[in-house]
Design a protein around this motif. Sequence first.
Motif, PDB file in Angstrom:
ATOM      1  N   MET A  47      13.568  21.214 -28.938  1.00 18.03           N
ATOM      2  CA  MET A  47      12.411  21.391 -28.056  1.00 18.03           C
ATOM      3  C   MET A  47      11.733  22.732 -28.322  1.00 18.03           C
ATOM      4  O   MET A  47      12.420  23.749 -28.506  1.00 18.03           O
ATOM      5  CB  MET A  47      12.858  21.356 -26.580  1.00 18.03           C
ATOM      6  CG  MET A  47      13.155  19.958 -26.086  1.00 18.03           C
ATOM      7  SD  MET A  47      14.253  19.947 -24.659  1.00 18.03           S
ATOM      8  CE  MET A  47      13.233  20.709 -23.395  1.00 18.03           C
ATOM      9  N   LYS A  48      10.413  22.726 -28.352  1.00 15.22           N
ATOM     10  CA  LYS A  48       9.607  23.946 -28.476  1.00 15.22           C
ATOM     11  C   LYS A  48       9.821  24.680 -29.793  1.00 15.22           C
ATOM     12  O   LYS A  48       9.623  25.886 -29.870  1.00 15.22           O
ATOM     13  CB  LYS A  48       9.901  24.916 -27.322  1.00 15.22           C
ATOM     14  CG  LYS A  48       9.057  24.660 -26.101  1.00 15.22           C
ATOM     15  CD  LYS A  48       9.219  25.745 -25.087  1.00 15.22           C
ATOM     16  CE  LYS A  48       8.042  26.701 -25.082  1.00 15.22           C
ATOM     17  NZ  LYS A  48       8.063  27.607 -23.951  1.00 15.22           N
ATOM     18  N   LEU A  49      10.275  23.997 -30.815  1.00 14.21           N
ATOM     19  CA  LEU A  49      10.456  24.650 -32.105  1.00 14.21           C
ATOM     20  C   LEU A  49       9.511  24.010 -33.118  1.00 14.21           C
ATOM     21  O   LEU A  49       9.509  22.798 -33.289  1.00 14.21           O
ATOM     22  CB  LEU A  49      11.907  24.523 -32.575  1.00 14.21           C
ATOM     23  CG  LEU A  49      12.943  25.256 -31.723  1.00 14.21           C
ATOM     24  CD1 LEU A  49      14.352  24.960 -32.187  1.00 14.21           C
ATOM     25  CD2 LEU A  49      12.702  26.768 -31.759  1.00 14.21           C
ATOM     26  N   GLY A  50       8.722  24.868 -33.766  1.00 11.65           N
ATOM     27  CA  GLY A  50       7.694  24.336 -34.662  1.00 11.65           C
ATOM     28  C   GLY A  50       8.046  24.351 -36.139  1.00 11.65           C
ATOM     29  O   GLY A  50       7.299  23.842 -36.952  1.00 11.65           O
ATOM     30  N   HIS A  54      11.176  21.019 -36.346  1.00 12.90           N
ATOM     31  CA  HIS A  54      10.088  20.061 -36.165  1.00 12.90           C
ATOM     32  C   HIS A  54       9.969  19.155 -37.389  1.00 12.90           C
ATOM     33  O   HIS A  54       9.838  17.931 -37.265  1.00 12.90           O
ATOM     34  CB  HIS A  54       8.770  20.801 -35.916  1.00 12.90           C
ATOM     35  CG  HIS A  54       7.590  19.891 -35.891  1.00 12.90           C
ATOM     36  ND1 HIS A  54       6.869  19.582 -37.029  1.00 12.90           N
ATOM     37  CD2 HIS A  54       7.028  19.183 -34.891  1.00 12.90           C
ATOM     38  CE1 HIS A  54       5.910  18.724 -36.719  1.00 12.90           C
ATOM     39  NE2 HIS A  54       5.980  18.471 -35.431  1.00 12.90           N
ATOM     40  N   ASP A  55      10.027  19.751 -38.578  1.00  7.90           N
ATOM     41  CA  ASP A  55       9.892  18.968 -39.812  1.00  7.90           C
ATOM     42  C   ASP A  55      11.036  17.960 -39.958  1.00  7.90           C
ATOM     43  O   ASP A  55      10.827  16.817 -40.352  1.00  7.90           O
ATOM     44  CB  ASP A  55       9.891  19.893 -41.041  1.00  7.90           C
ATOM     45  CG  ASP A  55       8.636  20.762 -41.088  1.00  7.90           C
ATOM     46  OD1 ASP A  55       7.762  20.593 -40.213  1.00  7.90           O
ATOM     47  OD2 ASP A  55       8.538  21.611 -41.997  1.00  7.90           O
ATOM     48  N   ILE A  56      12.238  18.424 -39.652  1.00 12.09           N
ATOM     49  CA  ILE A  56      13.414  17.551 -39.790  1.00 12.09           C
ATOM     50  C   ILE A  56      13.329  16.368 -38.826  1.00 12.09           C
ATOM     51  O   ILE A  56      13.628  15.228 -39.169  1.00 12.09           O
ATOM     52  CB  ILE A  56      14.716  18.358 -39.534  1.00 12.09           C
ATOM     53  CG1 ILE A  56      14.947  19.362 -40.661  1.00 12.09           C
ATOM     54  CG2 ILE A  56      15.918  17.454 -39.332  1.00 12.09           C
ATOM     55  CD1 ILE A  56      15.405  18.750 -41.979  1.00 12.09           C
ATOM     56  N   LEU A  57      12.881  16.675 -37.626  1.00 13.46           N
ATOM     57  CA  LEU A  57      12.766  15.625 -36.611  1.00 13.46           C
ATOM     58  C   LEU A  57      11.761  14.555 -37.040  1.00 13.46           C
ATOM     59  O   LEU A  57      12.000  13.354 -36.901  1.00 13.46           O
ATOM     60  CB  LEU A  57      12.320  16.266 -35.297  1.00 13.46           C
ATOM     61  CG  LEU A  57      12.845  15.682 -34.015  1.00 13.46           C
ATOM     62  CD1 LEU A  57      14.336  15.483 -34.060  1.00 13.46           C
ATOM     63  CD2 LEU A  57      12.468  16.588 -32.837  1.00 13.46           C
TER      64      LEU A  57
ATOM     65  N   SER B 127       9.033  30.099 -33.141  1.00 12.92           N
ATOM     66  CA  SER B 127       7.660  29.789 -32.726  1.00 12.92           C
ATOM     67  C   SER B 127       7.440  28.282 -32.703  1.00 12.92           C
ATOM     68  O   SER B 127       7.844  27.567 -33.610  1.00 12.92           O
ATOM     69  CB  SER B 127       6.675  30.430 -33.706  1.00 12.92           C
ATOM     70  OG  SER B 127       5.393  29.894 -33.484  1.00 12.92           O
ATOM     71  N   GLU B 128       6.779  27.837 -31.630  1.00 11.36           N
ATOM     72  CA  GLU B 128       6.530  26.392 -31.551  1.00 11.36           C
ATOM     73  C   GLU B 128       5.271  26.006 -32.320  1.00 11.36           C
ATOM     74  O   GLU B 128       4.943  24.819 -32.441  1.00 11.36           O
ATOM     75  CB  GLU B 128       6.456  25.932 -30.095  1.00 11.36           C
ATOM     76  CG  GLU B 128       5.371  26.562 -29.276  1.00 11.36           C
ATOM     77  CD  GLU B 128       5.436  26.111 -27.811  1.00 11.36           C
ATOM     78  OE1 GLU B 128       5.451  24.896 -27.574  1.00 11.36           O
ATOM     79  OE2 GLU B 128       5.475  26.995 -26.932  1.00 11.36           O
ATOM     80  N   LEU B 129       4.567  27.001 -32.851  1.00 14.98           N
ATOM     81  CA  LEU B 129       3.342  26.705 -33.595  1.00 14.98           C
ATOM     82  C   LEU B 129       3.681  26.057 -34.933  1.00 14.98           C
ATOM     83  O   LEU B 129       4.696  26.379 -35.546  1.00 14.98           O
ATOM     84  CB  LEU B 129       2.553  27.999 -33.806  1.00 14.98           C
ATOM     85  CG  LEU B 129       2.136  28.690 -32.505  1.00 14.98           C
ATOM     86  CD1 LEU B 129       1.566  30.063 -32.781  1.00 14.98           C
ATOM     87  CD2 LEU B 129       1.141  27.825 -31.732  1.00 14.98           C
ATOM     88  N   GLU B 193       9.729  27.599 -47.060  1.00 16.39           N
ATOM     89  CA  GLU B 193      11.150  27.906 -46.868  1.00 16.39           C
ATOM     90  C   GLU B 193      11.611  27.692 -45.426  1.00 16.39           C
ATOM     91  O   GLU B 193      12.791  27.508 -45.178  1.00 16.39           O
ATOM     92  CB  GLU B 193      11.426  29.367 -47.249  1.00 16.39           C
ATOM     93  CG  GLU B 193      10.946  29.716 -48.639  1.00 16.39           C
ATOM     94  CD  GLU B 193      12.091  29.953 -49.575  1.00 16.39           C
ATOM     95  OE1 GLU B 193      13.237  29.939 -49.138  1.00 16.39           O
ATOM     96  OE2 GLU B 193      11.812  30.147 -50.765  1.00 16.39           O
ATOM     97  N   GLN B 194      10.673  27.782 -44.496  1.00 20.07           N
ATOM     98  CA  GLN B 194      10.976  27.673 -43.062  1.00 20.07           C
ATOM     99  C   GLN B 194      12.029  28.700 -42.631  1.00 20.07           C
ATOM    100  O   GLN B 194      12.845  28.433 -41.754  1.00 20.07           O
ATOM    101  CB  GLN B 194      11.435  26.247 -42.686  1.00 20.07           C
ATOM    102  CG  GLN B 194      10.384  25.180 -42.906  1.00 20.07           C
ATOM    103  CD  GLN B 194       9.232  25.245 -41.928  1.00 20.07           C
ATOM    104  OE1 GLN B 194       8.870  26.316 -41.433  1.00 20.07           O
ATOM    105  NE2 GLN B 194       8.611  24.122 -41.633  1.00 20.07           N
TER     106      GLN B 194
END
Lengths: 285, 251
Positions: A47-50, A54-57, B127-129, B193-194
């Motif tokens: 949650m709340k991670l960009g 986010h990419d993996i999800l 960051s959620e961005l 790389e994230q």
Amino acid sequence: MTNYFHTIDNKIRNMGFGIGLRRKHFGEIFDNNDGIDVLEITSENFMKLGGKEHDILAKAKEHFPLVAHGVSMSIGGPDPLNEEYLQELIKLVKFIETPYFSDHLSYSSAFGVEYHDLIPLPFSKEAVNHVVPRIKQVQDMAGLPFLVENPSYYVEMPGAEMSEIDFLLEIVEKADCGILLDVNNVFVNATNHGYDPKKYIDAIPRERVLQYHIAGHFDEGEFIIDTHGADIIDEVFKLYEYSIRHTGPVTTIIERDFEIPPLDDLIAENKLVRAAGTRALEVEV
Amino acid sequence: MPTLEETMRMMHSLLRGEKTPEEMKEFFGTSEKRLEIYQRFVRNHVTKTLAKNFVMLRRLVKKEIWQGLRDEYFKNYPATGWQLNDTSKSFVDFIAKKVREEKMFAGEEFYIELAQFEWEEVVVYCSELITPKPHEIETPVLNPTLSIMDFRYPIGTFIYYWRNKKRKDPWIIEKEYLKEQPQMLFLIRHPQEQRVFFHVATDPLLFAFKVVHDQISLPDAIKLSGQTEDTVRKILADAHQAGIIILPENF
Ligand SMILES: [Fe+2]
């Protein structure tokens, strides 16, 4: 009142066997997943991670059915439910298209402080009356069935008016929600509090169980601790088989939160769980 | 029979460490050992997260001092957010108070800045961005996770040096790092790389930042810099490579 629980069909009830999606396995889970039918997402880890999460999800939902399981809802807590948390959770459950979402029948924050741990509730009528409307509230907000998990507990809170199982059943009937049955927790609690785990399982209406957790635990001597940090032991496998004979086939997830082993080990353990689940039903026939 | 709230308040004082398991065992009718588990777990979630988020600072101070810091922090800064990392969020303020008011670490502000850097790495990572992909944009954009930090001490040099040296504990800090030497850093979560990287804000990186931030066109950027088009393109490409700006696919 919308009846969310009954929207679940047999296909959702039995999505097969799977594991939790862990950061340690991000790099290989898409290439190495033999026998993994479904992945469980620990909601707060995404949650709340960009970034990477986010990419993996986004990738995971293309490859597997996903189910959401949380630890921070604090469904039994004394404070009002955290609106911001729920909004973020709903965003996640919509994104991964989970058919239901779950958390523990306990609380994890109180009086404005987060514990980041699961604190048991007293098995009292007051606690039942407190939790039921909160479950209804989260189901209405998400528009999805909610599952409560039977948590492990090391201390029985003062003020109990019923048994652990009656407490769980009264809540799920009144709130009309599902159960995420953690077989390891049943085993741990039965051992620590001295009851018959089979009787606990016998008492559960089979159709309420929509998901299983199975895990290992840690023996502390005086009692055992549900750490999710070890392999599943034989007795828990046997209890799982017993439970599957009672409920029929239900989606089962291996929980491993600490000392996460290599993916290959979990794949092997998942095969053992599948074998146990399959064996259980053969015996019935 | 205690009410639900009374029971929760008793549990709360145990979990916050205001009461000992010994003092609470009668109310809960159980062993100290069982109560101790809950006290330990709740505390560990905070202290382990702290140790993970402030690795450099932790390794720079003696074990007993670190333990003292985390215990005092746990006591005075209860966690209020549902995200586990939030438990560390007030640690920088806490360290600043220790250094400025109690003259901890001989009052060296370097330690505050080091804590600020380590916390910012967490913030940038979390960051959620979502950083746009080159094919999703028409004009250059800044990486939305970019954080610019202005330090009075050479924090970037220090981090770079120590992370690459793999020193054995205990770490001892050389005096050169405790001398003021302003340094501006760019922190970003790298789009490919994230992972979080930092870059010392060199003139070319600052120029690339300005061009994208102020939406200066390429011809204007060339004019402004007095450089050739190739040089300006190279500066922008390097900043893109570093993850500070994102260039469109066809740029
Ligand atoms: Fe569980």
